[in-house]
Enzyme design. Structure first.
Site, PDB file in Angstrom:
ATOM      1  CG  HIS A  65      -1.832  -1.174   1.566  1.00  7.63           C
ATOM      2  ND1 HIS A  65      -1.344  -2.155   2.195  1.00  7.63           N
ATOM      3  CD2 HIS A  65      -2.910  -1.197   1.502  1.00  7.63           C
ATOM      4  CE1 HIS A  65      -2.422  -2.937   2.229  1.00  7.63           C
ATOM      5  NE2 HIS A  65      -3.358  -2.372   1.736  1.00  7.63           N
TER       6      HIS A  65
ATOM      7  CG  ASP B 140       1.825  -0.868   3.252  1.00  2.86           C
ATOM      8  OD1 ASP B 140       1.168  -0.725   4.278  1.00  2.86           O
ATOM      9  OD2 ASP B 140       1.593  -1.685   2.482  1.00  2.86           O
TER      10      ASP B 140
HETATM   11  C1  XLS Z   1      -7.850  -6.672   4.197  1.00  2.00           C
HETATM   12  C2  XLS Z   1      -7.187  -6.916   3.180  1.00  2.00           C
HETATM   13  C3  XLS Z   1      -5.947  -5.851   2.783  1.00  2.00           C
HETATM   14  C4  XLS Z   1      -6.010  -6.216   1.159  1.00  2.00           C
HETATM   15  C5  XLS Z   1      -4.921  -4.786   0.446  1.00  2.00           C
HETATM   16  O1  XLS Z   1      -8.459  -7.517   5.049  1.00  2.00           O
HETATM   17  O2  XLS Z   1      -6.926  -8.175   2.931  1.00  2.00           O
HETATM   18  O3  XLS Z   1      -5.012  -6.519   3.276  1.00  2.00           O
HETATM   19  O4  XLS Z   1      -5.394  -7.230   0.871  1.00  2.00           O
HETATM   20  O5  XLS Z   1      -5.508  -3.466   0.881  1.00  2.00           O
END
Ligand code: XLS
Ligand code: NI
Ligand code: NI
Length: 441
Positions: free
Chosen positions: A102, A105
């Site tokens: 993200h 991140d």
């Molecule tokens: C949350 C999601 C998130 C996505 C990416 O539950 O799994 O981690 O994979 O935003």
């Protein structure tokens, strides 16, 4: 740059009899299965957020793991760079070629989006410099449109035009970064795209705005040379009570309704499937038969807990049936992202490696067993036999959509009563599956 994971060696394949905690028991990247190397069947990726950012903080307590990786404090660009160094060393030691991220991140978010974007440019330059010659690339990128308080009423589904513009700006930047880092996919996970109560929500309005944001993302992405796959990651709830991308069938219907189905596919997460009351295999099958299986978020839930625990996958029955769907799909256009995190008390560097060894071995064993299901043939033959009555002349007419109700009713009248449709043989088939999975490796 000095070593971060001191004392942890490169992880090699040693076979199922090995007792070495830092060796693969099943994942042998060079081994050929069904005509392809294991490493090609299994394009594994590390999730930046769980592996390099999550430190075990939960609703009841502070972090348990030190993820500073030698930086003096968290939330600085020095720390952001230390995470890059740690991530690359980690991936190299495990032989992982991809990562997912993200925007937030990668760097600490600033109060001004222009400064956040400048930081993102700086860190992605650093990633490119550090991954040069390693073969490590981005699998997919995404924008975090759920953590910042501005998204409390949604991102694409927000009531505020200003917030909608910030969502658009983040998507634009995250697509640019994905292209810069060589990513194969761009993901929309709608964490806040849903509602808590219909007493304050215009559902159709919100869904149309989400579709328009996705359409703008496609147009922009294609215009800057993104040739990869856009993905929706369905999830029924959490954090919102009700999320619009409930499951694969719902998300596929949405994409078709808004004419986005040529650009998008599904990113199926195991734990989201179970939250929706489905098995992982169900979600993969629904995506596959609609030509929409693009990527997976590999993890597993815990039936005793019931939320998105994001545990590393250990259940070989599940990975076998998942790999069966993936092999039948001809592989995945994008890849296998470990959207998984260590449990809170597993707080050491060693635990980070054990978790990935577990996940990679579970999928490798799943692949081996999926190939055996196909080569063994008993399960697939039973399915062919089950529907064989449709191989008759009349059956073919039904399949081709050429039969009429009158003609079928005529046959029913001739028969007076139908023959027994035949046993489903479920227990026999479950025994076959046991026999294949438990047999020696
Ligand atoms: C949350 C999601 C998130 C996505 C990416 O539950 O799994 O981690 O994979 O935003
Ligand atoms: Ni996910
Ligand atoms: Ni999830």
């Amino acid at each position: 740059m000095s070593e971060i994971f001191v004392g942890i060696p490169e992880i090699k394949y040693e076979g199922s009899s090995s007792k070495n905690p830092f060796a693969f028991k099943y994942y042998d990247p060079e081994k050929v299965i069904l005509g392809k190397k294991m490493s090609e069947h299994l394009p594994f990726a590390m999730a930046w957020w769980h592996n390099l950012c999550a430190n075990g903080t939960d609703m009841f307590g502070r972090g348990t793991a030190d993820k500073r990786f030698g930086a003096s404090s968290e939330g600085t660009m020095e720390h952001a760079k230390a995470k890059v160094d740690a991530g690359i060393e980690f991936m190299k030691k495990l032989g992982i070629k991809y990562y997912c991220f993200h925007d937030v991140d990668l760097v600490p978010e600033a109060d001004d989006i222009n400064e956040t974007n400048r930081r993102l440019d700086e860190i992605t330059d650093y990633i490119l410099e550090k991954t040069k010659g390693t073969g490590i690339k981005c699998l997919w990128g995404t924008a975090n449109m759920f953590s910042n308080p501005r998204f409390m009423n949604g991102a694409g589904s927000t009531n505020s035009l200003d917030v909608y513009c910030f969502a658009a700006a983040q998507v634009k930047k995250a697509i640019e970064l994905t292209v810069k880092l060589g990513g194969k996919g761009y993901v929309f996970w709608g964490g806040r795209e849903g509602y808590e109560t219909l007493l304050n929500t215009k559902v159709k309005f919100e869904q149309e705005n989400i579709a328009n944001l996705m359409r703008m993302a496609c147009d922009y992405g294609r215009s800057i040379g993104f040739n990869g796959t856009f993905l929706i990651e369905p999830k029924p709830k959490e954090p919102m009570k009700h999320q619009y991308d409930y499951d694969a069938a719902t998300a596929i219907g949405f994409l078709k309704e808004y004419g986005l189905d040529k650009d998008f596919k599904m990113n199926i997460e195991a734990n989201h499937a179970t939250l929706a009351g489905h098995t992982f295999q169900h979600e993969l099958r629904i995506s596959r038969i609609n030509g929409m299986l693009g990527s997976i978020d590999a993890n597993q839930g815990d039936v005793m807990l019931g939320w998105d625990t994001d545990c590393f996958p250990s259940n070989v029955y599940d990975t076998t049936l998942a790999m069966y769907e993936i092999v039948k799909n001809g592989g995945l256009p994008v890849g296998i992202n470990f959207d998984s995190k260590n449990r809170r008390p597993s707080n050491t560097y060693e635990d980070m490696f054990h978790a990935f060894i577990l996940g990679m071995d579970s999928f490798a064993l799943g692949l081996i067993k999926a190939a055996e299901i196909i080569e063994d043939g008993r399960i697939e033959k039973n399915i062919e036999d089950k529907y064989s009555s449709f191989n008759s002349e009349l059956g073919k007419k039904v399949r081709e959509g050429k039969a009429t109700l009158e003609e079928l009713a005529g046959r029913a009248s001739e028969l007076k009563a139908p023959s027994d449709p035949g046993s489903g043989k479920q227990e026999y088939l479950e025994g076959v599956l046991n026999n294949i999975i438990i047999a020696n490796n």
